[in-house]
Scaffold this active site. Structure first.
Site, PDB file in Angstrom:
ATOM      1  N   THR A 186       8.304   7.338   7.867  1.00 39.18           N
ATOM      2  CA  THR A 186       7.064   6.779   7.278  1.00 39.18           C
ATOM      3  C   THR A 186       6.032   7.130   8.029  1.00 39.18           C
ATOM      4  O   THR A 186       6.047   7.109   9.231  1.00 39.18           O
ATOM      5  CB  THR A 186       7.125   5.524   6.743  1.00 39.18           C
ATOM      6  OG1 THR A 186       7.401   4.763   7.609  1.00 39.18           O
ATOM      7  CG2 THR A 186       8.377   5.318   5.643  1.00 39.18           C
ATOM      8  N   GLU A 331      10.723   5.927   1.161  1.00 38.06           N
ATOM      9  CA  GLU A 331      11.978   4.950   1.175  1.00 38.06           C
ATOM     10  C   GLU A 331      12.791   5.230  -0.320  1.00 38.06           C
ATOM     11  O   GLU A 331      13.668   4.536  -0.234  1.00 38.06           O
ATOM     12  CB  GLU A 331      11.562   3.456   1.246  1.00 38.06           C
ATOM     13  CG  GLU A 331      10.944   3.005   2.605  1.00 38.06           C
ATOM     14  CD  GLU A 331       9.662   3.244   2.870  1.00 38.06           C
ATOM     15  OE1 GLU A 331       8.758   4.277   2.401  1.00 38.06           O
ATOM     16  OE2 GLU A 331       8.950   2.687   3.907  1.00 38.06           O
ATOM     17  N   LYS A 439     -10.005  -9.124  -3.017  1.00 41.73           N
ATOM     18  CA  LYS A 439      -9.883 -10.307  -3.585  1.00 41.73           C
ATOM     19  C   LYS A 439     -11.096 -11.009  -3.677  1.00 41.73           C
ATOM     20  O   LYS A 439     -11.884 -11.366  -2.772  1.00 41.73           O
ATOM     21  CB  LYS A 439      -8.898 -11.444  -3.000  1.00 41.73           C
ATOM     22  CG  LYS A 439      -7.533 -10.933  -3.176  1.00 41.73           C
ATOM     23  CD  LYS A 439      -6.627 -11.692  -1.902  1.00 41.73           C
ATOM     24  CE  LYS A 439      -5.349 -10.920  -1.632  1.00 41.73           C
ATOM     25  NZ  LYS A 439      -5.486  -9.977  -0.512  1.00 41.73           N
ATOM     26  N   TRP A 444      -8.459 -10.397  -8.592  1.00 41.84           N
ATOM     27  CA  TRP A 444      -8.099  -9.291  -7.782  1.00 41.84           C
ATOM     28  C   TRP A 444      -8.924  -7.995  -8.654  1.00 41.84           C
ATOM     29  O   TRP A 444      -9.084  -7.996  -9.940  1.00 41.84           O
ATOM     30  CB  TRP A 444      -6.515  -9.006  -8.109  1.00 41.84           C
ATOM     31  CG  TRP A 444      -5.950  -9.856  -7.054  1.00 41.84           C
ATOM     32  CD1 TRP A 444      -6.318 -10.961  -6.394  1.00 41.84           C
ATOM     33  CD2 TRP A 444      -4.486  -9.558  -6.614  1.00 41.84           C
ATOM     34  NE1 TRP A 444      -5.345 -11.437  -5.467  1.00 41.84           N
ATOM     35  CE2 TRP A 444      -4.227 -10.624  -5.936  1.00 41.84           C
ATOM     36  CE3 TRP A 444      -3.538  -8.702  -6.993  1.00 41.84           C
ATOM     37  CZ2 TRP A 444      -2.840 -11.007  -5.251  1.00 41.84           C
ATOM     38  CZ3 TRP A 444      -2.296  -8.862  -6.371  1.00 41.84           C
ATOM     39  CH2 TRP A 444      -1.934 -10.032  -5.537  1.00 41.84           C
TER      40      TRP A 444
HETATM   41  P1  ADP Z   1       3.683   6.761   3.439  1.00 43.08           P
HETATM   42  O1  ADP Z   1       4.742   5.653   3.479  1.00 43.08           O
HETATM   43  O2  ADP Z   1       3.907   7.906   4.480  1.00 43.08           O
HETATM   44  O3  ADP Z   1       2.234   6.528   3.278  1.00 43.08           O
HETATM   45  P2  ADP Z   1       4.583   7.622   0.979  1.00 43.08           P
HETATM   46  O4  ADP Z   1       4.462   9.058   0.370  1.00 43.08           O
HETATM   47  O5  ADP Z   1       5.874   7.190   1.021  1.00 43.08           O
HETATM   48  O6  ADP Z   1       3.926   7.741   2.115  1.00 43.08           O
HETATM   49  O7  ADP Z   1       3.802   6.530   0.011  1.00 43.08           O
HETATM   50  C1  ADP Z   1       3.984   5.716  -0.949  1.00 43.08           C
HETATM   51  C2  ADP Z   1       3.074   5.031  -1.450  1.00 43.08           C
HETATM   52  O8  ADP Z   1       1.983   6.081  -1.989  1.00 43.08           O
HETATM   53  C3  ADP Z   1       3.411   4.316  -2.654  1.00 43.08           C
HETATM   54  O9  ADP Z   1       3.965   3.072  -2.200  1.00 43.08           O
HETATM   55  C4  ADP Z   1       1.898   3.997  -3.070  1.00 43.08           C
HETATM   56  O10 ADP Z   1       1.202   2.960  -2.537  1.00 43.08           O
HETATM   57  C5  ADP Z   1       1.401   5.520  -3.113  1.00 43.08           C
HETATM   58  N1  ADP Z   1       1.354   6.309  -4.279  1.00 43.08           N
HETATM   59  C6  ADP Z   1       2.459   7.330  -4.408  1.00 43.08           C
HETATM   60  N2  ADP Z   1       2.215   7.742  -5.629  1.00 43.08           N
HETATM   61  C7  ADP Z   1       1.211   7.222  -6.129  1.00 43.08           C
HETATM   62  C8  ADP Z   1       0.776   7.104  -7.440  1.00 43.08           C
HETATM   63  N3  ADP Z   1       0.999   8.216  -8.490  1.00 43.08           N
HETATM   64  N4  ADP Z   1      -0.325   6.315  -7.864  1.00 43.08           N
HETATM   65  C9  ADP Z   1      -0.747   5.463  -6.762  1.00 43.08           C
HETATM   66  N5  ADP Z   1      -0.310   5.402  -5.640  1.00 43.08           N
HETATM   67  C10 ADP Z   1       0.912   6.365  -5.284  1.00 43.08           C
END
Ligand code: ADP
Length: 541
Positions: A186, A331, A439, A444
């Site tokens: 990640t 993950e 917040k 929120w």
């Molecule tokens: P990293 O962990 O490297 O930032 P990831 O690709 O695993 O990258 O990111 C996951 C996160 O990206 C999610 O938990 C969410 O917050 C965000 N995310 C992924 N797809 C979407 C989506 N369609 N809309 C909003 N947020 C998204």
């Protein structure tokens, strides 16, 4: 009593064997780092991935040893996906956009034995190779006659020279389907990166699920362009699902600008593409002024960050392309939800359909999800109540590689770090990353909602909403905006644009015009860095 079905492990090698047997002549087309277009077939890819397996055997690499890549989407990377995992080793895709120190840290942490890299990353490898203690072999993903004379990298060999001596036949080993197949770190916005370690079983199940009609809907009738990188969460699993379905594959290499992507879509009659909003924004920005249209593209999956409504409308109304909004994370291999309409929605007016399409979608079979309050109590699926989103399923991590960080699961559920609502039909909508939620006065505010409104303004190219400390309300939202080239909009005009589109108290207190919004290694806005940039900012009195 056990069932009497054959006990065959789900292995990644089965996917490429299947593609070779049933779709031998289907094309895999790649734009190469050199700029030219390379084309061959699943049969060629299968043969060359077996040569890769031999090359790894010849180095006496052990079962589960890690083989790293620093590479764009292309045919050689595809061969490594199968040759490395198929022979029982673990493919470690490294994100080349990370800082060189992080690349070295990750390679050492993973104890990579081999590093295969595209020539665009030669300077990066030159900078880090002496720090990578476990790498025994560096392999340049280029033709045999393109090896740089004085790279300074000991024992550097070209990929073509590396695999050439080996036969195109190979008996893929059979082993426990729970064995590790690939890994992805990640981006680690806080602390060191942590790795998700995928298995043959999780990858195969994810490949099946991803191909379903309500998910990515991949088929042998498609020509698929994964713009999402193979160096981050396995390009959303498309390299596996394509082999499973026999779809034609089109790889964009390093050329992700709007013009190159558009030309590739047209030349290869791409029917289906997948990417993050920032890349699609570049494509739309290229197409609109030139009056271009698609002749083949029908669907696109957009995810990785929230897809703004303006983008869904542009694809749908201007170009006749259906947008499938998707959500997932490293993950989760990565797919969790995908947004497609149910039968009962088909007759709804366009505006109602749009409200649904904006959501991140319904859980894919295999992913269970729930939202909980701060005490862990489950919250109702009413489309209004928001809470922390938790997931579980066979392609979701139960721990990180080497047990880094705290054990991630809470009562068997993985906390995603996202805040979301779920409606009665099971459509999930992300409000925010929990760390980005604003917040204000005990309520929120969704930064995503505030950004979506700003980017719907014709003069706005990009917008990021962050909370700023406020003596009375705790926090108030402000919006950082990048204007489109040549376009003009004033602070007052943009604030007026919010009126009627959101509750009054959610309208940002200020607009800050910036030249650029920092983007992280996975193409997402880096709000942590934006907050640093704006640390001296003060709200207007
Ligand atoms: P990293 O962990 O490297 O930032 P990831 O690709 O695993 O990258 O990111 C996951 C996160 O990206 C999610 O938990 C969410 O917050 C965000 N995310 C992924 N797809 C979407 C989506 N369609 N809309 C909003 N947020 C998204």
């Amino acid at each position: 009593m056990l069932g009497l079905m054959q006990d065959q492990p789900l292995l990644i090698s089965n996917l490429i064997d299947f593609a070779e047997r049933h779709h031998a002549d289907v094309e895999i087309v790649s734009r190469r780092v050199e700029g030219d277009i390379h084309r061959y077939t699943y049969k060629d890819a299968a043969q060359r991935s077996r040569q890769v397996a031999h090359a790894l055997d010849a180095m006496a690499l052990e079962f589960s040893d890690r083989v790293a890549t620093l590479a764009w989407n292309g045919y050689r990377h595809f061969e490594l996906y199968y040759g490395v995992s198929g022979s029982g080793r673990v493919l470690h895709t490294i994100n080349p956009r990370l800082h060189p120190d992080q690349v070295a840290w990750i390679a050492n942490h993973a104890e990579d034995q081999v590093l295969c890299f595209d020539m665009s990353f030669l300077p990066l490898v030159q900078a880090v190779h002496s720090q990578c203690k476990t790498i025994r072999q560096f392999v340049a993903l280029c033709d045999a006659d393109k090896l740089p004379a004085d790279s300074g990298i000991p024992g550097l060999i070209t990929y073509e020279a590396w695999i050439a001596p080996h036969p195109k036949t190979y008996r893929w080993p059979t082993f426990d389907e729970n064995s590790a197949s690939s890994m992805c770190y990640t981006s680690g916005t806080t602390g060191h990166p942590k790795a998700a370690l995928y298995s043959h079983r999780s990858t195969t199940l994810h490949a099946y699920a991803a191909a379903l009609p309500d998910v990515m809907s991949l088929s042998a009738g498609d020509s698929v362009l994964p713009v999402v990188p193979m160096f981050h969460v396995n390009a959303w699993g498309i390299p596996y699902s394509a082999s499973l379905t026999g779809a034609k594959l089109v790889f964009p290499g390093p050329a992700l600008d709007g013009k190159s992507i558009y030309e590739l879509i047209e030349a290869e009659q791409v029917t289906y593409a997948a990417g993050v909003p920032t890349v699609w924004q570049m494509l739309l920005t290229h197409m609109k002024p030139a009056g271009l249209h698609f002749s083949s593209l029908k669907r696109t999956v957009i995810g990785g960050s929230a897809c703004p409504p303006a983008m869904i409308t542009a694809f749908n109304d201007d170009y006749g392309v259906e947008v499938l909004h998707a959500w997932g994370m490293t993950e989760m291999s990565p797919l969790g939800t995908l947004c497609s309409l149910k039968n009962k929605h088909q007759g709804l007016p366009a505006a109602e359909k749009m409200k649904i399409r904006l959501k991140q979608g319904r859980a894919i079979f295999g992913v269970d999800m729930k939202i909980v309050d701060e005490h862990g109590a489950e919250l109702p699926w009413d489309g209004k109540t928001y809470g922390d989103l938790l997931v579980k399923g066979p392609w979701i991590v139960k721990d990180y590689y080497k047990g880094e960080g705290a054990a991630p699961l809470v009562d068997g559920w993985f906390p995603t770090g996202d805040v979301a609502t779920i409606d009665a039909d099971g459509y999930m909508q992300i409000t925010d990353r929990s760390k980005d939620v604003i917040k204000s006065g005990g309520e929120w505010i969704s930064s995503i909602d505030i950004e979506n409104i700003a980017v719907a303004h014709p003069a706005v190219a990009m917008a990021a909403c962050i909370g700023v400390a406020h003596p009375k309300w705790d926090e108030r939202p402000i919006i950082a905006v990048v204007k489109k080239p040549g376009a003009e909009v004033s602070r007052e005009e943009l604030l007026r644009f919010y009126e009627g589109k959101t509750a009054k108290w959610q309208i940002p207190d200020d607009v800050v015009f910036v030249d650029a919004i920092p983007i992280g290694a996975t193409g997402k806005m880096l709000k942590t860095r934006l907050r640093e940039v704006l640390k001296d900012y003060e709200l207007p009195a």
